[in-house]
Enzyme design. Sequence first.
Site, PDB file in Angstrom:
ATOM      1  N   TRP A 209       0.817  -1.222   0.000  1.00 46.20           N
ATOM      2  CA  TRP A 209       0.000   0.000   0.000  1.00 46.20           C
ATOM      3  C   TRP A 209       0.841   1.258   0.000  1.00 46.20           C
ATOM      4  CZ3 TRP A 209      -4.587  -0.332  -1.830  1.00 46.20           C
ATOM      5  CH2 TRP A 209      -5.310  -1.520  -1.709  1.00 46.20           C
TER       6      TRP A 209
ATOM      7  N   ASP B  53      -1.189   6.342   6.987  1.00 43.51           N
ATOM      8  CA  ASP B  53      -2.330   5.520   6.569  1.00 43.51           C
ATOM      9  C   ASP B  53      -2.582   4.500   7.681  1.00 43.51           C
ATOM     10  OD1 ASP B  53      -4.062   3.675   5.524  1.00 43.51           O
ATOM     11  OD2 ASP B  53      -2.935   3.312   3.678  1.00 43.51           O
TER      12      ASP B  53
ATOM     13  N   LYS C 245     -12.373  -1.892   8.126  1.00 47.16           N
ATOM     14  CA  LYS C 245     -11.553  -2.896   8.792  1.00 47.16           C
ATOM     15  C   LYS C 245     -12.059  -3.034  10.232  1.00 47.16           C
ATOM     16  CE  LYS C 245      -8.859  -2.450   5.120  1.00 47.16           C
ATOM     17  NZ  LYS C 245      -8.646  -3.408   4.051  1.00 47.16           N
TER      18      LYS C 245
END
Lengths: 403, 403
Positions: A113, A202, A227
């Site tokens: 990511w 992030d 999540k």
Amino acid sequence: MTRAINFGAGPSALPLSVLEEAAQGLLNFKGTGIGIAEISHRSAEFGDFLTNLENLIRTQLNVPPTHSILFTQGGGCGQFSATVLNLLARHRLLHPELADEERTLDYVITGSWSKKAAEEARRLGGAKVNVAVDARPYSKDAKSFDNIPPHNAYTFSPDPALIYYCENETVDGVQFSNEDGAPTSFPFELLPPNTLQPIVADYSSSFMSRPIPRLADHAVIYAGAQKNIGPAGLTILIVRQDCIVDVDAAAKLGAVPVPLTMSYKTLADAKSLYNTPSVFSIYIAGLVLQRMKDQGGMPHYEEVNKRKAEKLYAVIKEGEEKGVFQAKVKEGAGRSWMNVVFDVLGEGALSKFISGAEAKGLKALKGHRSVGGVRASLYNAISEDQADQLIAYMKEYLAASTV
Amino acid sequence: MTRAINFGAGPSALPLSVLEEAAQGLLNFKGTGIGIAEISHRSAEFGDFLTNLENLIRTQLNVPPTHSILFTQGGGCGQFSATVLNLLARHRLLHPELADEERTLDYVITGSWSKKAAEEARRLGGAKVNVAVDARPYSKDAKSFDNIPPHNAYTFSPDPALIYYCENETVDGVQFSNEDGAPTSFPFELLPPNTLQPIVADYSSSFMSRPIPRLADHAVIYAGAQKNIGPAGLTILIVRQDCIVDVDAAAKLGAVPVPLTMSYKTLADAKSLYNTPSVFSIYIAGLVLQRMKDQGGMPHYEEVNKRKAEKLYAVIKEGEEKGVFQAKVKEGAGRSWMNVVFDVLGEGALSKFISGAEAKGLKALKGHRSVGGVRASLYNAISEDQADQLIAYMKEYLAASTV
């Protein structure tokens, strides 16, 4: 009705009690006679709910008044662009005299990511991308993301527009330590103290799973909800107020123009209601966060999440000694509490392991297609008992494999 | 549990049968043991559902194979930026030699939303904005959005990068006619025939309420879901394939860079799954569209929606004759079927009208804060019987006001 245990990496499990309450709210939200997916985002009832959601985040994470909490859409990938555009605008306003080549964006690359985020920064232009560190040279085969590199591996630019890291890499299962100063923590001490550093993190796959170290030192913390705290469609931002800038003034000085819905100022000025938000996702997040508060907030989740991960890594280690399992991330090198990734060794063993798990209602354990193996995501909604069921299955599998 | 009748402009009413099915799906989606807000967007079950949703749109609206159907987040406001950025990239690739000042974006301004869209185009730069027509000079007081202007009022540019209109203005209650060539229709005949014109239409508040005239002649049709077909959080795009361009190649030629999640090519290449979509909103939209198909599709809704609007405008007219109501949009000038806006005349009359309606469970009738008055949104989920209940209340109010 049998509910499976969902170890998926996101969208992922939600607490049953929340879903049951939401099933009611779909038909009638707070006695309005209107369902939560139908009610106006400008209604008093929804406004109160949104204010309360902000408070639930602020109090549980100790977000200081220097930082605004904003809600938007578009997920982490949307923020790959938005963080760059807003912080380049800020840098332009601070240093209008610099040419694009004289601006830098520092990326800490520890997994799939953060690598994607750096690629997006390169696409957007307006500055040079400096890779402050890449974890791959520190990996066992010099090409994998299996570690958080040591502090002496980092090289930051003198005055970057942005310093980016991904606290937990969902695909690769590496996570920064939450102990300030630990070898696998983010190296805050390498940055000049007592200055407003443009640190962007992030937190998509670890948000509210434990306290955020040095939260106040961040410029932007963002997380997709899907999540730990809600369904897909909601993105949460914690933005230090010096990073909420007039992007139009910056564009007049030559900065890349920022689409209106990506401008932090648009979001902040309208209290996250510039346009219609993802009302249902906000609703579920509010229910989840209320439940978290009722259960003891961050200290409780930190404790439980740590224990779940430690027990799972312990059984993997047991399997390593017997040649059955193999952890993908090096021991002591930043193993994630949220996404535990490992291989099942032997011809055809992986699919046997997965199908055996499915038969017991342990679902969505397949690793990301780019890395393979098993990935067990242990987000907040996975109870310790559910994690124990996976561990029990792994012990059985281990026993059967080593007769 | 009493459900209100929700005349809100968006988020807005959803069919009760859909909400009841969704309440089940929240706990267990298609027998997977995993709820729809928890399941992976890459699961086979969700993949099939998304494919089916696309088919339900394609068949009911007769979308030709020249056009792709894409799903994204960010609503209409996100598309204010995305349409400009993608179509400026297309124009750059077609005409790399032109300077920014030689590119034009044509905007048809008939209400608050098209006005905002044009403002965003000005913000983003990269081209001149040409107002092809502004409806205000044609209004009763020369400053209101109360009409669709006559065809001879339009001035299009010779080779614009984009031609923009908003088919239905949710705030102002004006809508283009669905009869091709009618005085208040979009003036397709003024554009060169047999060419790929970059016509962009915002269909947010009328999407799938009736067939889309000349759909195949459009470059982009977009709609936020939260009016006729689902909860907020889902944006639907119908894009002609020549408008799905390599935005990075265009940026190398000097076009404004396009954030990755706003690039139509990113969405199309990944079949709308580049990043996690708003899974729950997609789910509800799928249930709504299946129900629409079962009930007779576009012809059925066109007929019912027309009848609901005609009956409501008729009672407003009755009230006009008695000095009690006043329609905001001129008769014969493009009155919306979806958002019917009118004033209740007399001191204190508006709040009396609204509170009387609320007491009967007729909710969310207050007009947008910028225009005031009453706004009754008659989206697909408002049944004819529910519209009749509003009309009956208005007749009572009328009778009581004219004793």
